[in-house]
Design an enzyme around this catalytic site. Structure first.
Site, PDB file in Angstrom:
ATOM      1  CD  GLU A  48     -12.850 -11.555  50.763  1.00 16.55           C
ATOM      2  OE1 GLU A  48     -12.021 -10.683  51.038  1.00 16.55           O
ATOM      3  OE2 GLU A  48     -12.589 -12.539  50.060  1.00 16.55           O
ATOM      4  CG  HIS A  71      -7.897 -15.853  55.596  1.00 20.69           C
ATOM      5  ND1 HIS A  71      -8.779 -16.831  56.018  1.00 20.69           N
ATOM      6  CD2 HIS A  71      -7.901 -15.899  54.228  1.00 20.69           C
ATOM      7  CE1 HIS A  71      -9.293 -17.443  54.956  1.00 20.69           C
ATOM      8  NE2 HIS A  71      -8.764 -16.918  53.880  1.00 20.69           N
ATOM      9  CD  GLN A 123      -4.843 -13.248  51.742  1.00 23.86           C
ATOM     10  OE1 GLN A 123      -5.293 -14.379  51.833  1.00 23.86           O
ATOM     11  NE2 GLN A 123      -4.652 -12.654  50.566  1.00 23.86           N
ATOM     12  CG  PHE A 153     -11.394 -15.903  43.039  1.00 32.37           C
ATOM     13  CD1 PHE A 153     -12.770 -16.046  43.096  1.00 32.37           C
ATOM     14  CD2 PHE A 153     -10.642 -16.488  44.040  1.00 32.37           C
ATOM     15  CE1 PHE A 153     -13.375 -16.752  44.116  1.00 32.37           C
ATOM     16  CE2 PHE A 153     -11.239 -17.184  45.062  1.00 32.37           C
ATOM     17  CZ  PHE A 153     -12.609 -17.320  45.102  1.00 32.37           C
ATOM     18  NE  ARG A 161      -9.275 -12.195  51.420  1.00 33.75           N
ATOM     19  CZ  ARG A 161      -9.256 -13.518  51.203  1.00 33.75           C
ATOM     20  NH1 ARG A 161      -8.161 -14.192  51.451  1.00 33.75           N
ATOM     21  NH2 ARG A 161     -10.316 -14.144  50.745  1.00 33.75           N
ATOM     22  CG  HIS A 202     -11.148 -12.623  55.294  1.00 32.82           C
ATOM     23  ND1 HIS A 202     -12.314 -11.914  55.479  1.00 32.82           N
ATOM     24  CD2 HIS A 202     -11.388 -13.455  54.245  1.00 32.82           C
ATOM     25  CE1 HIS A 202     -13.208 -12.311  54.586  1.00 32.82           C
ATOM     26  NE2 HIS A 202     -12.671 -13.236  53.826  1.00 32.82           N
ATOM     27  CG  LEU A 214     -13.011 -16.180  57.370  1.00 35.06           C
ATOM     28  CD1 LEU A 214     -12.523 -16.664  56.006  1.00 35.06           C
ATOM     29  CD2 LEU A 214     -12.393 -14.842  57.705  1.00 35.06           C
ATOM     30  NE  ARG A 219      -4.420 -17.311  50.311  1.00 37.37           N
ATOM     31  CZ  ARG A 219      -5.713 -17.625  50.161  1.00 37.37           C
ATOM     32  NH1 ARG A 219      -6.088 -18.432  49.180  1.00 37.37           N
ATOM     33  NH2 ARG A 219      -6.629 -17.146  50.978  1.00 37.37           N
TER      34      ARG A 219
END
Length: 592
Positions: free
Chosen positions: A269, A365, A250, A136, A300, A252, A266, A400
């Site tokens: 991604e 988000h 956060q 990630f 992000r 998105h 969403l 995050r």
């Protein structure tokens, strides 16, 4: 768990409302992943537990988490370690994460994965049986375990099955309106059934708050309707607890714009990861201006800020968005690698993404702040009350690390479950308060008796609009002050709402409490955002564009004290040595 029932007279003439009285050792509020994991830990100890949620347990927000769950298992990269995981987490938090909390999560992550396997969850595996792990964004090594593109859903299913095997009683569609406190100590909670309106008075030695965050208070949000409205924040604060870092939310970069009832849903991604291109209304591939090396594969927060800037400077679409285009990809690639995106757009807009671009905009988000908790046990300022999951704070700081939210709920679900059991077993007596119970009843009665003309849904929409306009991706002092002024006007009108239960049930009453929670969460967010006069991670101040080393602090809020700065402990030297000064390469990795 003991249960009785009685009828209590309400303020509505001579009608009587059915009231259930339940006694349990530990009450868990919230039936998503964190709540269920805590309830399982309590049940496995042989202690009475009850889990209550306003949404059905199989429709929890946890089920939407797709990417994966972090643990330094070193199944793919032998050099990985919990120390490196901790270093990556703190660096990505822009130095606002609590180092002790981070250490506990990263050290306990392997146990969290083992617990899920013990409960029967099937992770993706290599041919030799090792748990597969993938990259990630911002991770030094491959440490994200997964189950297809539905990891959160599989975790939720696994926890539900384990809870059922342990006969954990779960009340769905019961809305908790108030925590019951006597002399600074929790003794239970009060609420009502959303369908039939019957009341619930629940006596408990210990209460675990796992009712999510507050990102539904923005107009565009990845949360579904009527979830993450700040319930945890209001319940905790009214009981005497505080909030921490409410301003750190956060965003998105890719939430859909239409239809209104799905705004913020969403677009994964993975669409950018597979080669999707971002363009503004002029047709320009604008990421060249913001991150020419990584382009659409940037992090992000950077992509969200870039999209916001394009829209704010007049290069957005008529609807205030940008375009995400995957139509140049082979149809087979889209159908095999982006099936959920294809299905979502067909269901919401009848849009075929193999031939047409998707109109998107940044969307709220994840709540990285939340209820103030002790870094080790997640206890709050109120004796007998704990908070976990997105309701709590301390792990994520100002950004995050992708994949950390799911492991957090497993690690602290176990720890908090044990802590609540120990507290209950050592409690000499449960002190109760008749006046606290009467106050909880009266709060519901007064709303039902109100003949006000203000519409609850309309006021909720006004809060979402003001938060989007004044506390979105980019903030400034003038906008935040204007937002607070608008919020004060809404708060003044909230006393005149009209509540109208009907044949469909008492959802109108639940919306009124959602409104109370949203207003409190909005005020905490605006006041903390005003105080954080810097740009750090997800928090962008156009009037303070630089990071201020003097603001490497947590901001703690309560109605009585306002915003207070709290220092952050030093990072362990062993972990600090692993925190890289340069940015970790994103090449070949999923974005966060």
């Amino acid at each position: 768990m003991n249960s009785t029932a009685q009828n209590s007279k309400t303020t509505q003439g001579n009608s009587r409302t059915h009231e259930h009285t339940i006694s349990t050792s530990v009450l868990v509020i919230g039936t998503g992943g964190s709540g269920l994991r805590a309830a399982i830990e309590v049940a496995e100890s042989g202690t009475d537990v009850l889990a209550v949620g306003k949404r059905p347990k199989d429709d929890a927000h946890t089920s939407l988490a797709a990417g994966g769950i972090n643990a330094a298992l070193a199944t793919m990269d032998p050099d990985d370690s919990w120390q490196q995981h901790a270093a990556d987490t703190i660096k990505e938090s822009y130095d606002l994460a609590n180092p002790r909390t981070v250490e506990i999560v990263t050290q306990g992550a392997e146990q969290g994965i083992a617990d899920l396997e013990r409960y029967g969850m099937d992770f993706a595996k290599e041919d030799d049986g090792r748990i597969s792990q993938r990259f990630f964004g911002a991770h030094t090594w491959r440490r994200t375990a997964f189950a297809g593109d539905y990891t959160g859903l599989e975790i939720q299913r696994t926890l539900i099955h384990r809870a059922e095997a342990l006969n954990v009683p779960i009340l769905d569609r019961v809305y908790i309106t108030k925590l019951l406190v006597a002399d600074g100590r929790i003794f239970g909670a009060f609420g009502f059934d959303i369908v039939d309106g019957s009341r619930y008075r629940i006596h408990a030695d210990a209460v675990i708050l796992a009712a999510g965050g507050h990102n539904r208070i923005w107009r565009r949000t990845s949360s579904r309707r009527d979830e993450n409205t700040g319930d945890s924040f209001r319940l905790a604060v009214e009981a005497g607890a505080r909030l921490r870092d409410a301003e750190l939310v956060q965003f998105h970069p890719s939430g859909i714009i239409e239809p209104e009832n799905a705004a913020g849903t969403l677009v994964s991604e993975a669409a950018r990861g597979e080669g999707g291109i971002l363009r503004n209304a002029l047709g320009e591939r604008f990421m060249e201006r913001y991150d020419p090396e990584r382009m659409e594969l940037s992090t992000r927060d950077r992509v969200a800020l870039a999209a916001y800037t394009e829209i704010a400077e007049g290069r957005g679409t008529e609807n205030g968005g940008i375009w995400l285009d995957v139509s140049h990809l082979p149809r087979e690639t889209i159908m095999n690698r982006l099936p959920r995106v294809f299905q979502t757009m067909m269901e919401t807009q009848m849009l075929d993404i193999t031939v047409s671009p998707i109109e998107i905009a940044p969307t709220a988000h994840y709540s990285m702040g939340g209820v103030w908790v002790d870094p080790v046990e997640h206890s709050t300022d109120v004796e007998g009350l704990w908070a976990i999951g997105e309701a709590s704070s301390g792990l994520h700081g100002a950004n995050r690390l992708g994949g950390n939210s799911l492991i957090e709920l497993l690690v602290f679900g176990r720890i908090v479950g044990k802590s609540a059991v120990a507290y209950s077993s050592e409690l000499g007596a449960q002190v109760r308060s008749r006046s606290a119970i009467a106050e909880a009843r009266a709060e519901i009665d007064d709303l039902l008796a109100s003949e006000g003309t203000e519409n609850v849904r309309a006021l909720q929409r006004e809060i979402r609009n003001l938060m989007t306009e004044h506390a979105g991706v980019v903030r400034d002092e003038a906008g935040l002050l204007e937002g607070l002024e608008k919020l004060a006007g809404i708060e003044a009108r909230m006393g005149e709402v009209g509540i109208h239960p009907d044949i469909a049930g008492y959802s109108d009453l639940s919306h009124a409490f959602d409104l109370k929670s949203s207003a409190l969460a909005a005020r905490a967010t605006l006041e903390c955002a005003l105080e954080r006069r810097e740009t750090r991670g997800c928090h962008n101040r156009s009037d303070y564009p630089e990071q201020d080393e003097n603001l490497q602090v947590n901001l703690v809020w309560s109605p009585s004290t306002g915003v207070v700065q709290e220092s952050i402990p030093a990072v362990d030297p062993e972990v600090a040595e692993l925190m890289r000064d340069d940015e970790i390469s994103q090449v070949g990795k999923l974005v966060e």
